[in-house]
Design an enzyme around this catalytic site. Structure first.
Site, PDB file in Angstrom:
ATOM      1  N   GLY A 216     -31.124  71.690  33.125  1.00 13.09           N
ATOM      2  CA  GLY A 216     -31.885  70.534  33.604  1.00 13.09           C
ATOM      3  C   GLY A 216     -31.379  69.221  33.005  1.00 13.09           C
TER       4      GLY A 216
ATOM      5  N   GLU B 255     -28.546  68.336  35.105  1.00 12.37           N
ATOM      6  CA  GLU B 255     -29.088  67.939  36.415  1.00 12.37           C
ATOM      7  C   GLU B 255     -29.714  66.546  36.358  1.00 12.37           C
ATOM      8  OE1 GLU B 255     -31.333  71.695  36.690  1.00 12.37           O
ATOM      9  OE2 GLU B 255     -30.338  71.953  38.621  1.00 12.37           O
TER      10      GLU B 255
ATOM     11  N   ALA C 204     -34.087  72.404  30.792  1.00 11.12           N
ATOM     12  CA  ALA C 204     -35.540  72.497  30.882  1.00 11.12           C
ATOM     13  C   ALA C 204     -36.017  73.365  29.726  1.00 11.12           C
ATOM     14  CB  ALA C 204     -35.939  73.119  32.217  1.00 11.12           C
TER      15      ALA C 204
ATOM     16  N   GLU D 288     -27.811  78.436  33.652  1.00 10.44           N
ATOM     17  CA  GLU D 288     -29.042  79.125  34.041  1.00 10.44           C
ATOM     18  C   GLU D 288     -28.849  80.608  34.353  1.00 10.44           C
ATOM     19  OE1 GLU D 288     -28.302  76.040  34.875  1.00 10.44           O
ATOM     20  OE2 GLU D 288     -30.098  74.786  34.981  1.00 10.44           O
TER      21      GLU D 288
HETATM   22  N1  CO8 Z   1     -35.489  75.178  25.919  1.00  9.80           N
HETATM   23  C1  CO8 Z   1     -36.243  75.368  24.808  1.00  9.80           C
HETATM   24  N2  CO8 Z   1     -35.764  75.296  23.551  1.00  9.80           N
HETATM   25  C2  CO8 Z   1     -34.455  75.023  23.418  1.00  9.80           C
HETATM   26  C3  CO8 Z   1     -33.599  74.822  24.524  1.00  9.80           C
HETATM   27  C4  CO8 Z   1     -34.180  74.899  25.815  1.00  9.80           C
HETATM   28  N3  CO8 Z   1     -33.455  74.682  26.937  1.00  9.80           N
HETATM   29  N4  CO8 Z   1     -32.347  74.585  24.065  1.00  9.80           N
HETATM   30  C5  CO8 Z   1     -32.426  74.629  22.718  1.00  9.80           C
HETATM   31  N5  CO8 Z   1     -33.689  74.878  22.329  1.00  9.80           N
HETATM   32  C6  CO8 Z   1     -34.193  75.015  20.951  1.00  9.80           C
HETATM   33  C7  CO8 Z   1     -33.796  76.369  20.359  1.00  9.80           C
HETATM   34  O1  CO8 Z   1     -34.686  77.386  20.766  1.00  9.80           O
HETATM   35  C8  CO8 Z   1     -33.875  76.065  18.881  1.00  9.80           C
HETATM   36  O2  CO8 Z   1     -35.230  76.088  18.507  1.00  9.80           O
HETATM   37  P1  CO8 Z   1     -35.678  76.915  17.174  1.00  9.80           P
HETATM   38  O3  CO8 Z   1     -35.037  76.147  16.052  1.00  9.80           O
HETATM   39  O4  CO8 Z   1     -37.164  76.810  17.204  1.00  9.80           O
HETATM   40  O5  CO8 Z   1     -35.141  78.303  17.302  1.00  9.80           O
HETATM   41  C9  CO8 Z   1     -33.412  74.598  18.806  1.00  9.80           C
HETATM   42  O6  CO8 Z   1     -33.582  74.056  20.107  1.00  9.80           O
HETATM   43  C10 CO8 Z   1     -31.956  74.464  18.432  1.00  9.80           C
HETATM   44  O7  CO8 Z   1     -31.193  75.269  19.340  1.00  9.80           O
HETATM   45  P2  CO8 Z   1     -30.134  76.382  18.859  1.00  9.80           P
HETATM   46  O8  CO8 Z   1     -30.556  76.964  17.550  1.00  9.80           O
HETATM   47  O9  CO8 Z   1     -29.931  77.319  20.005  1.00  9.80           O
HETATM   48  O10 CO8 Z   1     -28.855  75.437  18.646  1.00  9.80           O
HETATM   49  P3  CO8 Z   1     -27.326  75.869  18.737  1.00  9.80           P
HETATM   50  O11 CO8 Z   1     -26.575  74.682  18.214  1.00  9.80           O
HETATM   51  O12 CO8 Z   1     -27.097  77.198  18.143  1.00  9.80           O
HETATM   52  O13 CO8 Z   1     -27.033  76.005  20.320  1.00  9.80           O
HETATM   53  C11 CO8 Z   1     -27.182  75.343  22.646  1.00  9.80           C
HETATM   54  C12 CO8 Z   1     -27.119  74.886  21.160  1.00  9.80           C
HETATM   55  C13 CO8 Z   1     -25.856  75.952  23.032  1.00  9.80           C
HETATM   56  C14 CO8 Z   1     -27.464  74.096  23.463  1.00  9.80           C
HETATM   57  C15 CO8 Z   1     -28.312  76.388  22.813  1.00  9.80           C
HETATM   58  O14 CO8 Z   1     -29.508  75.865  22.247  1.00  9.80           O
HETATM   59  C16 CO8 Z   1     -28.601  76.759  24.240  1.00  9.80           C
HETATM   60  O15 CO8 Z   1     -27.872  77.534  24.818  1.00  9.80           O
HETATM   61  N6  CO8 Z   1     -29.722  76.239  24.810  1.00  9.80           N
HETATM   62  C17 CO8 Z   1     -30.193  76.612  26.127  1.00  9.80           C
HETATM   63  C18 CO8 Z   1     -29.327  76.071  27.222  1.00  9.80           C
HETATM   64  C19 CO8 Z   1     -29.832  76.528  28.584  1.00  9.80           C
HETATM   65  O16 CO8 Z   1     -29.832  77.690  28.918  1.00  9.80           O
HETATM   66  N7  CO8 Z   1     -30.306  75.556  29.388  1.00  9.80           N
HETATM   67  C20 CO8 Z   1     -30.812  75.827  30.723  1.00  9.80           C
HETATM   68  C21 CO8 Z   1     -32.306  76.001  30.699  1.00  9.80           C
HETATM   69  S1  CO8 Z   1     -32.988  76.404  32.277  1.00  9.80           S
HETATM   70  C22 CO8 Z   1     -32.960  74.950  33.117  1.00  9.80           C
HETATM   71  O17 CO8 Z   1     -32.599  73.922  32.590  1.00  9.80           O
HETATM   72  C23 CO8 Z   1     -33.426  74.955  34.534  1.00  9.80           C
HETATM   73  C24 CO8 Z   1     -33.627  73.560  35.046  1.00  9.80           C
HETATM   74  C25 CO8 Z   1     -34.181  73.487  36.423  1.00  9.80           C
HETATM   75  C26 CO8 Z   1     -35.586  73.572  36.658  1.00  9.80           C
HETATM   76  C27 CO8 Z   1     -36.589  72.908  35.821  1.00  9.80           C
HETATM   77  C28 CO8 Z   1     -37.969  73.487  36.017  1.00  9.80           C
HETATM   78  C29 CO8 Z   1     -39.004  73.113  35.035  1.00  9.80           C
END
Ligand code: CO8
Length: 257
Positions: free
Chosen positions: A108, A111, A65, A131
């Site tokens: 998400g 999921e 998400a 998460e």
């Molecule tokens: N949300 C927003 N932006 C994101 C997300 C995300 N989940 N994942 C990646 N991005 C963005 C980054 O912020 C980055 O943007 P910017 O260039 O502007 O800084 C861009 O995508 C590229 O990401 P990274 O630079 O982090 O890329 P890496 O290759 O270094 O890392 C990863 C890749 C490992 C996937 C890393 O991006 C990461 O850990 N992402 C987050 C993963 C995460 O925590 N997901 C869970 C989110 S919470 C959730 O999903 C709850 C769901 C249930 C409820 C829904 C309710 C609405």
């Protein structure tokens, strides 16, 4: 219908939806989820379509998400707006839905894949529910569906300690149906969908309904409880700290409050 965050096309009797926010690794914001569910509903109502495939890019099915969209929300905002309800709409799709997953399927995104009826993965797929690393829990069915796929021990490790599993482990853990090279996963999923779409339409809908009757028997109450806990966590400092730390690209400093 025009879409901004997804690409939609028809291949024979198969409806294909590709998540398309490449710069955010297909992070699932509300606008994307709204478009996805509208596209699924249109395919579901179309007699010319027999099965649906949801995919992302080779690099990311979806990285979760959109953390930036929810970082500053309160528990009251979350409960009132109920953004998870849109994820729940996939349960009402009557036709078979196959996820074609490559790269990241996190939070998400994982999921969403778990909500589909089958998963075809590329060799580069990585599944995880990270998460707790940002101060919340999976809220869109992860705590309920993952345990049924991989069992309690692996589910605990994935959710409590951010263990990500690769495609081969996902296959052995029965999370996915097939693993194929990255240049073949989408075609593999489309072929599978095409085969199913060529079968007796009413029998296919009936079979999915019957399987889900068993699969979903105890799911509803679990999903509600998970959602309540997820929203409640937006009352905590750890949720604010965890999500801000992700956005600011630093380690979170937990206070347990
Ligand atoms: N949300 C927003 N932006 C994101 C997300 C995300 N989940 N994942 C990646 N991005 C963005 C980054 O912020 C980055 O943007 P910017 O260039 O502007 O800084 C861009 O995508 C590229 O990401 P990274 O630079 O982090 O890329 P890496 O290759 O270094 O890392 C990863 C890749 C490992 C996937 C890393 O991006 C990461 O850990 N992402 C987050 C993963 C995460 O925590 N997901 C869970 C989110 S919470 C959730 O999903 C709850 C769901 C249930 C409820 C829904 C309710 C609405």
């Amino acid at each position: 219908m025009t879409y901004l965050s997804i690409l939609v096309e028809t291949r024979g009797r198969v409806g294909l939806v590709a998540l398309n926010r490449p710069r955010a690794l297909n992070a699932l914001n509300y606008a994307l989820m709204d478009e996805l569910m509208r596209a699924l509903a249109i395919f579901d109502a179309d007699d010319a379509i027999g099965a649906i495939v949801i995919t992302g890019s080779d690099q990311a099915f979806a990285a979760g998400a959109d953390i930036k969209e929810m970082a500053n929300k309160s528990a009251a905002d979350m409960t009132q707006n109920d953004p998870i309800s849109i994820y729940g709409q996939i349960r009402s799709i009557r036709k078979p839905v196959i996820a074609a997953v490559s790269g990241w399927a996190l939070g998400g995104g994982c999921e969403l894949a778990l909500s589909c009826d089958m998963i075809v993965a590329s060799e580069t797929a990585q599944f995880g529910l990270p998460e707790t690393t940002i101060g919340v829990i999976p809220g869109a069915g992860g705590t309920q569906r993952l345990i049924r796929a991989v069992g309690k021990a692996t589910a605990m490790e994935m959710i409590l300690n951010d263990r990500k599993i690769n495609a081969q482990t996902a296959l052995h853990s029965r999370l996915v149906n097939r693993v194929v090279p990255v240049d073949a996963y989408l075609n593999e999923a489309l072929q599978l969908a095409e085969q199913i779409a060529a079968r007796a339409p009413l029998a296919i809908l009936a079979a999915k309904r019957a399987i889900n009757h068993s699969y979903e028997s105890f799911l509803g109450a679990g999903l509600e409880e998970e959602r309540r806990i997820f929203y409640d966590l937006f009352n905590t400092e750890d949720q604010k700290e965890g999500m801000r730390a992700f956005i600011e690209k630093r380690k979170p400093a937990w206070t347990g409050r």
